[in-house]
Design an enzyme around this catalytic site. Structure first.
Site, mmCIF file in Angstrom:
data_model
loop_
_atom_site.group_PDB
_atom_site.id
_atom_site.type_symbol
_atom_site.label_atom_id
_atom_site.label_comp_id
_atom_site.label_asym_id
_atom_site.label_seq_id
_atom_site.Cartn_x
_atom_site.Cartn_y
_atom_site.Cartn_z
ATOM 1 N N PHE C 75 0.904 -1.391 0.047
ATOM 2 C CA PHE C 75 0.454 -0.281 0.049
ATOM 3 C C PHE C 75 0.679 1.647 0.086
ATOM 4 O O PHE C 75 2.165 1.041 0.232
ATOM 5 C CB PHE C 75 -0.705 -0.193 0.463
ATOM 6 N N PHE C 77 2.099 3.641 2.146
ATOM 7 C CA PHE C 77 3.732 3.848 1.640
ATOM 8 C C PHE C 77 3.953 2.667 2.363
ATOM 9 O O PHE C 77 4.960 3.328 3.496
ATOM 10 C CB PHE C 77 4.978 4.641 1.855
#
Ligand code: HEM
Ligand SMILES: [Cu+2]
Ligand SMILES: [Cu+2]
Lengths: 58, 594, 171
Positions: C75, C77
């Site tokens: 995802f 980050f």
């Protein structure tokens, strides 16, 4: 057609000056290139790539 | 040679209108090159941590702009300029209607400006616009609509340019029934035919999916589908950049070397092969994509490997043509003739060094093409290492070198300093040797591409041909030399433009050793080749595309939307640990903007 | 059409080279058994991963004798789980998906590398050796924080692995 650049030159008959020419130097150079390619490929594929950790097998 | 007397009129003397547009296209191209070089040095020094003058979140704005300006505007504007020159010159007739010519030029310029502005606006928060999606614009990252719209406009402009060349050729054909298509025009037409096939996919992807999606007309898109359509275009575009360089290597380089093209028929065969094989290979960029069967990947690899053939043949033909030149100049020996070449001419040395780098790029290209070895280098900095050799040097350096030869032809102005020109092309070669070599080495270590800070907190890279830091220094030095080289090129050109016009600059191009009469007529049958090319594309893509749509649907399985232009980077960073902005939140934002 | 003998020779050498390349790749596939990421997994709804049996709770679990499955979510980050802990001398299959944009999953310096596309699950199987700590990085640009997206893949001894899963917060 002589007034212009060689616009139509590719269509001209050029057999007049096509004496046989053997590009032996080119063959030599490209032979060297071929050898480098093959050796580098063998190194990078069989040694570098297949020798690494976590080879994906599935 | 005997052509000397005929060649006293330059291109601009004969075709002043066309020469003006060639100059305009080349200058647009070089404008993009300078901007690209400034961005290039910024990102080189940033990612190697030598100098970080921008926040890391802006790195991707820089990178998007570098990619788009370099490989879309620099290359393609040069291409249309060169092709306009080549068609007019080799058909020895003006384009059918110069107003159409200016129209496509204007359309392309407008499109590129739209896209460029949408990218550069990413640097300021004052404008709610950004396109930090890199030149590959993978959904579901979403750019501002103007980014996609500009690209579509630009591509349409290039289509009209192609039509301009085709119509001019048809007019010539009526005037010269039964004659062989002159080689340069043949190359142009083959390249444009390939371009129509290739760009149709990305145009469809933009117009059917990405633009409506960025305008909020559809909710989501299928990431694998748009990615596949991008690479349908993304590989042949590589050859679109390369073909103008090939045209120069085949038709101009031999002449500069003092010789002539070794074989006209083989040159034609090579361009036919590119038309046929450039497109059905794009899936080799997706070797590591989920959702695509291994069989499709294997087919793509096989096609890709055979695509090596025309380039390998080119290597032979071009070197042989140069050797012929050297022998004409009195060169002897197995390799001794190499010293009898005009190495002091920047146009010659530049193109030869470009070719040499292309040979090196051929090796890393073979690795990129090898399906399973892709695990080793996919998305590492090895890949930019590779394409800075190909498009970044084989193409870019050839263009710069050719400019030293062609600019006087289209302006009647001699180059300001040929010595600086020679220095500049050698500097590029050295800079690229350093930068690219170190990029390849870092790539094998696993250093990723497209990242502002490739050093991570949790681990260190293993050492390989020198440590990570050492290689960074090499990249930084190489990038700096490249930047200096670009500035020298542009400076030299600008000063050239200030030179007074002179006469006597005309150059001619000699016919090939083995002329077109040796080439089977069928080679000139454009319809046939286009039909086969389309068939191959259908064979290569019908099943994969069907499978992708079948899996995820036209608009994809459930996937969100991630506009880079509404959620400024920092928000996204802050959200790192929480669920990201979802599609519905975004939709309401769109409402607000409207 | 006249083709010079040397050029014919080169043409033959070129074809040979191409066959060497294709042959090597094929050898890699059938010899050491290198397999490509492919369409083996069904698509998933990237916006509803919390309802997905495998990805609502990203984890490593044992699925057979010496066989493990790692369900990983990428995802903006980061990666989950982080670190990904797997035992030595075992066969591990990674199932990686994304809940937002396209990411990469690269175990730095190794051959474990795949794209991670929302809506798709990338399945790759590897064999682990001795205990090692690898860096895990996202190698596809995924947004302004792309450069902070990292994780770890820790190959640990069998003992340590069992310790981790039985005690503490494991399942
Ligand atoms: C002034 C000389 C140049 C320098 C210093 C330079 C430097 C760089 C660097 C360091 C990267 C990698 C960034 C990263 O992945 O994080 C890069 C990417 C790139 N460069 Fe260059 N470059 C130069 C010239 C060129 C030229 C002449 C071209 C093509 C004609 C080119 C095309 C590209 C492309 C397409 C990318 C990839 C962008 C992306 O990943 O989205 N560059 N450049
Ligand atoms: Cu490609
Ligand atoms: Cu990322």
């Amino acid at each position: 057609m002589g007034r212009n650049e060689t616009a139509h030159a590719p269509a001209d008959d050029v057999s007049g000056d096509t004496e046989e020419f053997d590009p032996i130097g080119t063959l030599t150079l490209i032979g060297i290139y071929f050898t480098i390619l093959v050796l580098s490929w063998v190194y990078i594929y069989y040694i570098e790539f297949l020798g690494r950790d976590l080879v994906v097998v599935g | 040679m005997s052509e000397a007397i005929e060649g006293d009129r330059t291109f601009v003397d004969k075709f002043p209108e066309e020469a003006r547009i060639v100059r305009a296209a080349l200058l647009s191209s070089f404008l993009a090159l300078v901007i690209g070089a400034v961005l290039g040095i910024i990102q080189t020094l940033h990612r190697t941590d030598v100098a970080r003058i921008i926040p890391s979140t802006d790195y991707y704005t820089v990178l998007t702009a570098h990619g788009v300006f370099m490989v879309i505007s620099f290359t393609i504007f040069f291409l249309v300029g060169l092709f306009t020159w080549a068609v007019t010159r080799s058909l020895d007739r003006p384009l059918i209607d110069i107003r159409i010519t200016w129209t496509w030029y204007a359309i392309m310029a407008v499109g590129m400006t739209m896209t460029g502005v949408s990218i550069l606006a990413g640097f300021t928060d004052a404008i709610d616009m950004s396109a930090d999606v890199l030149f590959t614009f993978y959904a579901p990252l979403q750019a501002h609509p103007m980014f996609y719209a500009g690209l579509a406009v630009f591509i349409v402009g290039s289509w009209i340019a192609g039509a301009d060349y085709f119509r001019t050729w048809l007019a010539w054909k009526r005037e010269n029934p039964g004659e062989r298509i002159p080689l340069q025009t043949f190359m142009v037409l083959m390249t444009m035919a390939m371009w129509y096939i290739a760009s149709s996919a990305v145009a469809a992807s933009v117009l059917i999916f990405l633009l409506p999606w960025s305008l909020g007309l559809i909710d989501q898109v299928n990431p694998t589908l748009t990615r596949t359509l991008f690479w349908f275009f993304g590989h042949p575009v590589v050859y679109f950049w390369l073909m103008p360089a090939y045209l120069l290597w085949y038709t101009v380089l031999p002449k500069i070397a003092g010789g002539r093209l070794f074989s006209d028929p083989l040159a034609r065969v090579v361009f036919v092969l590119f038309l046929l094989l450039s497109t059905p290979v794009g899936i080799h960029h997706q070797y590591l994509d989920p959702g695509i069967a291994e069989g499709f990947k294997f087919i793509s690899m096989t096609n890709t490997m055979f695509l090596l053939l025309p380039s390998l043949l080119t290597a032979f033909t071009v070197v042989a043509s140069v050797e012929y030149g050297a022998r004409q100049r009195g060169g002897t020996g197995l390799l001794g003739w190499l010293t009898d070449l005009p190495w002091r001419k920047p146009e010659f040395t530049g193109m030869m060094l470009a070719g040499l780098m292309f040979a090196a790029g051929g090796f890393s290209g073979m690795v990129n093409a090898g399906m399973n070895i892709n695990y080793m280098i996919h998305n590492t900095i090895w890949v930019p290492g590779h394409f800075h050799l190909t498009v970044g040097t084989a193409v870019a350096l050839t263009f710069m070198a050719a400019t030293y030869w062609i600019w006087p032809q289209i302006s009647n102005k001699p180059i300001y300093s040929r010595a600086v020109g020679l220095f500049q092309v050698v500097l590029w070669f050295i800079g690229m040797a350093l930068m690219s070599n170190a990029m390849h080495a870092q790539g094998i270590m696993g250093v990723p591409r497209r990242t502002a800070e490739p050093e991570y907190s949790g681990f260190e890279y293993a050492t390989m041909f020198g440590g990570y830091e050492e290689l960074n220094i090499q990249i930084a030095i190489g990038g700096t030399l490249l930047f200096v080289s670009t500035i020298l090129f542009i400076g030299n050109l600008v000063l050239t433009m200030g030179n007074p016009k002179v006469s006597g600059l005309a150059e001619t191009l000699p016919p090939a050793l083995s002329g077109p009469d040796d080439a089977p007529r069928v080679l000139d049958n454009l319809r046939l080749w286009v039909a086969i090319a389309v068939t191959l594309v259908v064979l290569a893509y019908a099943l994969p595309l069907a499978a992708i749509i079948n899996r995820g649907g036209l608009l994809g399985p459930g996937v969100g939307t991630y506009p880079v232009w509404l959620a400024p980077g920092l928000d996204a960073l802050a959200n790192a640990a929480t669920p990201p902005l979802a599609g519905d939140a975004w939709a309401s934002l769109v409402e607000v903007v409207r | 059409m006249h083709i010079h003998a040397y050029e014919k020779l080169w043409l033959a050498a070129s074809v040979l080279l191409i066959l060497l390349l294709l042959g090597s790749v094929t050898y890699g596939a059938v010899g050491p058994g290198v397999a490509m990421v492919s369409d083996s997994e069904q698509p998933v709804d990237a916006t509803a991963l919390d309802e997905d049996e495998r990805f609502s709770e990203p984890r490593v679990e044992q699925v057979g004798e010496n066989e493990y499955a790692a369900y990983v979510v990428a995802f903006q980050f980061g990666f989950q789980p982080d670190p990904i802990v797997i035992p030595e001398d075992s066969t591990v299959t990674f199932y990686v998906t994304s809940r937002d944009v396209i990411h990469g999953f690269e175990v730095a310096g190794t051959n474990a590398n795949t794209m991670v596309v929302p809506g798709e699950v990338s399945e790759i199987t590897v064999e682990t050796d001795e205990p090692t700590e690898y860096g895990l990085i996202c190698n596809e640009y995924c947004g302004a924080g792309h450069h902070v997206m990292e994780g770890k893949v820790n190959v640990v001894s069998q003992a340590e692995y069992e310790n981790q899963t039985s005690g503490g917060d494991g399942e």
